[in-house]
Design an enzyme around this catalytic site. Structure first.
Site, mmCIF file in Angstrom:
data_model
loop_
_atom_site.group_PDB
_atom_site.id
_atom_site.type_symbol
_atom_site.label_atom_id
_atom_site.label_comp_id
_atom_site.label_asym_id
_atom_site.label_seq_id
_atom_site.Cartn_x
_atom_site.Cartn_y
_atom_site.Cartn_z
ATOM 1 N N GLY A 14 -36.898 8.363 4.427
ATOM 2 C CA GLY A 14 -36.757 6.944 4.774
ATOM 3 C C GLY A 14 -37.923 6.379 5.566
ATOM 4 O O GLY A 14 -37.833 5.261 6.072
ATOM 5 N N GLY A 17 -42.346 3.806 1.691
ATOM 6 C CA GLY A 17 -42.069 3.485 0.292
ATOM 7 C C GLY A 17 -40.648 2.991 0.020
ATOM 8 O O GLY A 17 -40.091 2.172 0.768
ATOM 9 N N SER A 137 -36.138 8.923 -11.946
ATOM 10 C CA SER A 137 -37.416 8.301 -12.344
ATOM 11 C C SER A 137 -37.408 8.094 -13.844
ATOM 12 O O SER A 137 -36.842 8.917 -14.584
ATOM 13 C CB SER A 137 -38.594 9.208 -11.981
ATOM 14 N N TYR A 150 -42.790 17.465 -12.453
ATOM 15 C CA TYR A 150 -42.101 16.342 -11.786
ATOM 16 C C TYR A 150 -41.021 15.762 -12.698
ATOM 17 O O TYR A 150 -39.878 15.555 -12.272
ATOM 18 C CB TYR A 150 -43.132 15.270 -11.416
HETATM 19 N N1 LIG Z 1 -43.164 5.006 -6.538
HETATM 20 C C1 LIG Z 1 -42.809 5.144 -7.805
HETATM 21 O O1 LIG Z 1 -43.471 4.660 -8.716
HETATM 22 C C2 LIG Z 1 -41.546 5.891 -8.152
HETATM 23 C C3 LIG Z 1 -41.046 5.781 -9.471
HETATM 24 C C4 LIG Z 1 -39.898 6.467 -9.813
HETATM 25 C C5 LIG Z 1 -39.233 7.231 -8.874
HETATM 26 N N2 LIG Z 1 -39.720 7.315 -7.606
HETATM 27 C C6 LIG Z 1 -38.983 8.137 -6.649
HETATM 28 O O2 LIG Z 1 -38.730 7.374 -5.486
HETATM 29 C C7 LIG Z 1 -38.651 8.242 -4.353
HETATM 30 C C8 LIG Z 1 -39.554 7.730 -3.249
HETATM 31 O O3 LIG Z 1 -40.859 7.630 -3.770
HETATM 32 P P1 LIG Z 1 -41.976 6.759 -3.058
HETATM 33 O O4 LIG Z 1 -42.914 6.338 -4.124
HETATM 34 O O5 LIG Z 1 -41.363 5.764 -2.155
HETATM 35 O O6 LIG Z 1 -42.719 7.917 -2.228
HETATM 36 P P2 LIG Z 1 -43.428 7.946 -0.786
HETATM 37 O O7 LIG Z 1 -43.993 6.626 -0.446
HETATM 38 O O8 LIG Z 1 -44.328 9.123 -0.871
HETATM 39 O O9 LIG Z 1 -42.218 8.271 0.182
HETATM 40 C C9 LIG Z 1 -41.626 9.538 0.149
HETATM 41 C C10 LIG Z 1 -40.775 9.709 1.383
HETATM 42 O O10 LIG Z 1 -40.120 10.980 1.297
HETATM 43 C C11 LIG Z 1 -40.447 11.753 2.448
HETATM 44 N N3 LIG Z 1 -40.436 13.163 2.050
HETATM 45 C C12 LIG Z 1 -41.192 13.774 1.110
HETATM 46 N N4 LIG Z 1 -40.882 15.070 1.054
HETATM 47 C C13 LIG Z 1 -39.912 15.279 1.968
HETATM 48 C C14 LIG Z 1 -39.188 16.420 2.375
HETATM 49 N N5 LIG Z 1 -39.428 17.610 1.847
HETATM 50 N N6 LIG Z 1 -38.242 16.292 3.333
HETATM 51 C C15 LIG Z 1 -38.002 15.061 3.894
HETATM 52 N N7 LIG Z 1 -38.662 13.960 3.557
HETATM 53 C C16 LIG Z 1 -39.615 14.071 2.598
HETATM 54 C C17 LIG Z 1 -41.797 11.214 2.901
HETATM 55 O O11 LIG Z 1 -42.059 11.458 4.278
HETATM 56 P P3 LIG Z 1 -42.858 12.791 4.747
HETATM 57 O O12 LIG Z 1 -43.989 12.989 3.783
HETATM 58 O O13 LIG Z 1 -43.257 12.495 6.146
HETATM 59 O O14 LIG Z 1 -41.851 13.894 4.661
HETATM 60 C C18 LIG Z 1 -41.563 9.724 2.669
HETATM 61 O O15 LIG Z 1 -40.760 9.186 3.693
HETATM 62 C C19 LIG Z 1 -38.982 9.640 -4.884
HETATM 63 O O16 LIG Z 1 -37.788 10.320 -5.189
HETATM 64 C C20 LIG Z 1 -39.750 9.338 -6.147
HETATM 65 O O17 LIG Z 1 -39.692 10.412 -7.058
HETATM 66 C C21 LIG Z 1 -40.857 6.676 -7.231
#
Ligand SMILES: NC(=O)c1ccc[n+]([C@@H]2O[C@H](COP(=O)([O-])OP(=O)(O)OC[C@H]3O[C@@H](n4cnc5c(N)ncnc54)[C@H](OP(=O)(O)O)[C@@H]3O)[C@@H](O)[C@H]2O)c1
Length: 249
Positions: A14, A17, A137, A150
């Site tokens: 949280g 993103g 996704s 992924y």
């Molecule tokens: N952006 C896109 O285009 C997209 C499209 C489809 C699906 N999604 C999905 O949406 C979700 C969020 O993506 P986002 O693009 O918002 O990514 P993001 O900006 O990289 O945010 C990811 C968040 O998850 C945390 N995180 C990562 N690994 C973790 C772990 N092992 N334990 C606890 N926290 C963890 C990160 O914080 P820390 O690194 O500090 O842990 C960060 O708060 C993901 O499930 C992604 O697969 C994204």
């Protein structure tokens, strides 16, 4: 009155993103939001943005001890959990030829194993009628080059939401997947290290989307709030696409 007045909610990942936008939105709907992430600076900044409706708990969802500590904190508040958004995931571009054990283990440990234990360990805390939302996704549906591991983790997530919806229906707990298309987040930009290449990458992704742009995290968050609330009371085991039409037309 918000849609989630007084309800405790958890958003994993949280701090940035889609997770941060969702935590902001759930709090705006009246929820108290617990958020997790591994990096303290980002987590503290997110709590600051959300204000007194947020509690930050540092931790890694692939570490079961961290999950126990997280749920101890939520249990300590004494209200159970009405909303769980299992959002935390990681991604990287690696072709089949390049896949290492480390790449495979990291993605499956966090995205699949971490999500499973996030939900399993929440079960005693989930109130009857709670809503569980898994972050999938559109990549689960396609075979984009160098995104195979992924995509496989996200296909597993979609599958989990069907099984868990069935297993938890007796408690009135709904389980759904939210399925974002390309969304403008730090995670998306971080897939390509060079800033110039990243801009080109984002442009190419946007050009493929029927609506002609990337999604905004707030647009995914609005759909998360819908799935979290009683407004989606007859929806379970579903996948809600928020993808600008990418996989629809
Ligand atoms: N952006 C896109 O285009 C997209 C499209 C489809 C699906 N999604 C999905 O949406 C979700 C969020 O993506 P986002 O693009 O918002 O990514 P993001 O900006 O990289 O945010 C990811 C968040 O998850 C945390 N995180 C990562 N690994 C973790 C772990 N092992 N334990 C606890 N926290 C963890 C990160 O914080 P820390 O690194 O500090 O842990 C960060 O708060 C993901 O499930 C992604 O697969 C994204």
């Amino acid at each position: 009155m918000g849609l989630l007045e007084g309800k405790p909610a958890l958003v994993t990942g949280g701090s940035t993103g889609i997770g941060l936008a969702s935590a902001v939105r759930l709090a705006a709907e009246g929820a108290h939001v617990f958020i997790t992430g591994r990096r303290k600076t980002e987590l503290d900044a997110a709590v600051e943005v959300i204000g007194s409706a947020a509690t930050g708990v540092i931790g890694d969802i692939s570490n079961l001890t961290d999950l126990d500590r997280l749920y101890d904190t939520i249990r300590g508040r004494g209200r159970g959990l009405d909303v769980l958004f299992a959002n935390a995931s990681v991604a990287a571009f690696v072709t089949l030829e390049q896949v290492t054990e480390k790449h495979f283990d990291t993605l499956f440990d966090i995205n699949v194993r971490g999500t499973l234990f996030t939900v399993q360990k929440a079960l005693p805390l989930l109130n009857d009628g709670a809503s569980v939302i898994l972050n999938g996704s559109t990549n689960a549906d396609v075979g984009d080059e160098a995104f195979g591991v992924y995509a496989a983790t996200k296909a597993a997530i979609r599958s989990f939401s069907r099984t868990w919806a069935n297993e938890l229906k007796g408690r009135g707990i709904r389980v759904n997947t939210i399925t974002p298309g390309p969304t403008d987040t730090p995670g998306l930009s971080g897939l390509v290290a060079d800033p110039e290449q990243a801009a080109d990458f984002r442009r190419r992704l946007a050009a493929n989307v029927p609506l002609g742009r990337l999604g905004r995290p707030e647009e995914i968050a609005a759909a998360v709030a819908f799935l979290a609330s009683e407004q989606s009371g007859f929806i379970t085991g579903s996948s809600l696409y928020v993808d600008g039409g990418l996989k629809q037309i």
